[in-house]
Write a protein that holds these residues in place. Structure first.
Motif, PDB file in Angstrom:
ATOM      1  N   GLN A   1      -4.824  -2.416  21.230  1.00  0.00           N
ATOM      2  CA  GLN A   1      -5.687  -1.621  22.226  1.00  0.00           C
ATOM      3  C   GLN A   1      -4.443  -1.174  23.227  1.00  0.00           C
ATOM      4  N   ALA A   2      -3.519  -2.053  23.340  1.00  0.00           N
ATOM      5  CA  ALA A   2      -2.688  -1.566  24.290  1.00  0.00           C
ATOM      6  C   ALA A   2      -1.759  -0.255  23.922  1.00  0.00           C
ATOM      7  N   TYR A   3      -1.630  -0.142  22.403  1.00  0.00           N
ATOM      8  CA  TYR A   3      -0.817   0.867  21.607  1.00  0.00           C
ATOM      9  C   TYR A   3      -1.642   2.089  21.134  1.00  0.00           C
ATOM     10  N   GLN A   4      -2.987   1.964  21.302  1.00  0.00           N
ATOM     11  CA  GLN A   4      -3.925   3.191  21.216  1.00  0.00           C
ATOM     12  C   GLN A   4      -3.532   4.495  21.965  1.00  0.00           C
ATOM     13  N   GLY A   5      -3.818   5.489  21.436  1.00  0.00           N
ATOM     14  CA  GLY A   5      -3.569   6.996  22.033  1.00  0.00           C
ATOM     15  C   GLY A   5      -2.215   7.360  22.055  1.00  0.00           C
ATOM     16  N   ARG A   6      -1.346   6.479  21.069  1.00  0.00           N
ATOM     17  CA  ARG A   6       0.020   7.141  21.008  1.00  0.00           C
ATOM     18  C   ARG A   6       0.493   7.840  19.563  1.00  0.00           C
ATOM     19  N   GLY A   7      -0.763   8.127  18.894  1.00  0.00           N
ATOM     20  CA  GLY A   7      -0.642   8.747  17.336  1.00  0.00           C
ATOM     21  C   GLY A   7      -0.458   7.788  16.387  1.00  0.00           C
ATOM     22  N   LEU A   8      -0.431   6.296  16.726  1.00  0.00           N
ATOM     23  CA  LEU A   8      -0.134   5.503  15.540  1.00  0.00           C
ATOM     24  C   LEU A   8      -1.436   5.196  14.395  1.00  0.00           C
ATOM     25  N   GLY A   9      -2.505   5.157  14.972  1.00  0.00           N
ATOM     26  CA  GLY A   9      -3.700   5.339  13.967  1.00  0.00           C
ATOM     27  C   GLY A   9      -3.467   6.626  12.992  1.00  0.00           C
ATOM     28  N   ARG A  10      -3.338   7.769  13.399  1.00  0.00           N
ATOM     29  CA  ARG A  10      -3.037   8.990  12.842  1.00  0.00           C
ATOM     30  C   ARG A  10      -2.287   8.770  11.884  1.00  0.00           C
ATOM     31  N   ARG A  11      -0.801   8.411  11.993  1.00  0.00           N
ATOM     32  CA  ARG A  11       0.335   8.201  11.273  1.00  0.00           C
ATOM     33  C   ARG A  11       0.014   7.026  10.308  1.00  0.00           C
ATOM     34  N   LEU A  12      -0.762   6.036  10.487  1.00  0.00           N
ATOM     35  CA  LEU A  12      -1.228   5.050   9.413  1.00  0.00           C
ATOM     36  C   LEU A  12      -2.091   5.496   8.488  1.00  0.00           C
ATOM     37  N   VAL A  13      -2.904   6.535   8.900  1.00  0.00           N
ATOM     38  CA  VAL A  13      -3.838   7.070   7.867  1.00  0.00           C
ATOM     39  C   VAL A  13      -3.039   8.174   7.023  1.00  0.00           C
ATOM     40  N   GLN A  14      -2.152   8.785   7.742  1.00  0.00           N
ATOM     41  CA  GLN A  14      -1.511   9.796   6.862  1.00  0.00           C
ATOM     42  C   GLN A  14      -0.492   9.231   5.828  1.00  0.00           C
ATOM     43  N   VAL A  15       0.063   7.780   6.197  1.00  0.00           N
ATOM     44  CA  VAL A  15       1.104   7.280   5.488  1.00  0.00           C
ATOM     45  C   VAL A  15       0.196   6.611   4.119  1.00  0.00           C
ATOM     46  N   VAL A  16      -0.952   6.109   4.401  1.00  0.00           N
ATOM     47  CA  VAL A  16      -1.716   5.519   3.463  1.00  0.00           C
ATOM     48  C   VAL A  16      -2.076   6.553   2.649  1.00  0.00           C
ATOM     49  N   ALA A  17      -2.583   7.722   3.061  1.00  0.00           N
ATOM     50  CA  ALA A  17      -3.087   8.832   2.204  1.00  0.00           C
ATOM     51  C   ALA A  17      -2.001   9.457   1.548  1.00  0.00           C
ATOM     52  N   ARG A  18      -0.680   9.573   1.841  1.00  0.00           N
ATOM     53  CA  ARG A  18       0.481   9.942   1.047  1.00  0.00           C
ATOM     54  C   ARG A  18       0.348   8.828  -0.051  1.00  0.00           C
ATOM     55  N   HIS A  19       0.479   7.725   0.280  1.00  0.00           N
ATOM     56  CA  HIS A  19       1.067   6.701  -0.923  1.00  0.00           C
ATOM     57  C   HIS A  19      -0.206   6.860  -1.954  1.00  0.00           C
ATOM     58  N   LEU A  20      -1.561   6.851  -1.585  1.00  0.00           N
ATOM     59  CA  LEU A  20      -2.661   6.818  -2.456  1.00  0.00           C
ATOM     60  C   LEU A  20      -2.607   8.335  -3.209  1.00  0.00           C
ATOM     61  N   ARG A  21      -2.119   9.406  -2.420  1.00  0.00           N
ATOM     62  CA  ARG A  21      -2.010  10.467  -3.313  1.00  0.00           C
ATOM     63  C   ARG A  21      -0.964  10.516  -4.327  1.00  0.00           C
ATOM     64  N   ARG A  22       0.363  10.009  -4.051  1.00  0.00           N
ATOM     65  CA  ARG A  22       1.350   9.649  -5.270  1.00  0.00           C
ATOM     66  C   ARG A  22       0.724   8.926  -6.222  1.00  0.00           C
ATOM     67  N   LEU A  23      -0.504   8.091  -6.323  1.00  0.00           N
ATOM     68  CA  LEU A  23      -0.880   7.427  -7.368  1.00  0.00           C
ATOM     69  C   LEU A  23      -2.123   8.173  -8.161  1.00  0.00           C
ATOM     70  N   GLY A  24      -2.204   9.369  -7.427  1.00  0.00           N
ATOM     71  CA  GLY A  24      -3.075  10.109  -8.300  1.00  0.00           C
ATOM     72  C   GLY A  24      -4.618  10.211  -7.401  1.00  0.00           C
TER      73      GLY A  24
END
Length: 203
Positions: free
Chosen positions: A108-131
């Motif tokens: 909670q103390a780190y929310q609002g800094r864009g970390l949730g968005r970046r985590l979603v993006q990183v996972v999305a990129r990883h899964l995309r590389r796997l098809g």
């Protein structure tokens, strides 16, 4: 030193267990019935969570579950794990080649800094590389702030469903991206502009 996003390693397991339990208990009181919440609080220990994460990382590393991934947000100034995201193939596919984010936690103390968005993006990129070029993520129906977050980063309503937790069925809403190209930041940077580690999860 600052905030980075990298693949989870076996040494991270104790911290991942602490984060998962603490974040769930804090975030979901009021989103689920008091009975379900209390059952989780009393029966789900940090040690249980850490063991489950260890099994997940081993299965990724040894090739048992090669299409799963786990990434962490880490505060390097204090060497603290402050966010977790896990991706895998979707069980119910609204589109061909769909992946799913199974877990997304940010302290909670780190929310609002864009970390949730970046985590979603990183996972999305990883899964995309796997098809897996499409993506879904489920959120409890009572968790309105999370719904607003997924809508803000472009998630579209997919369906209403249910998820089992501690023997209880809880209503959920599923959001998705038919093509994650619009979600992924091609620059591959974390919130403070530093390169992120997109390597495979490892021990």
């Amino acid at each position: 030193m600052g905030l980075i996003i990298r693949a989870a390693q076996m040494d991270d397991v104790p911290a991942m267990g602490r984060l998962a339990v603490a974040t769930f208990i804090t975030a979901h009181r009021g989103h689920i019935s008091e009975e379900v919440w209390a059952k989780r609080r009393d029966e789900w220990s940090v040690e249980d969570s850490a063991r489950n994460w260890a099994c997940t990382l081993r299965a990724i590393a040894d090739g048992t579950n090669p299409r799963e991934c786990v990434y962490l947000a880490v505060d390097e100034t204090c060497d603290e794990v402050i966010g977790i995201a896990m991706g895998q193939p979707a069980y119910e596919e609204p589109w061909p080649n769909t992946g799913a984010i199974k877990v997304l936690y940010v302290l909670q103390a780190y929310q609002g800094r864009g970390l949730g968005r970046r985590l979603v993006q990183v996972v999305a990129r990883h899964l995309r590389r796997l098809g897996m070029s499409a993506l879904t993520i489920a959120v409890l129906k009572a968790n309105v702030p999370a719904q607003r977050f997924y809508e803000a980063i472009g998630g579209q309503f997919v369906r209403v469903g249910e998820i089992e937790d501690s023997g209880y069925m809880l209503p959920e809403i599923v959001y998705g991206w038919a093509d994650t190209e619009t979600l992924i930041d091609a620059a591959g940077r974390d919130p403070i502009g530093r390169s992120i580690d997109l390597g495979a999860n490892r021990r």
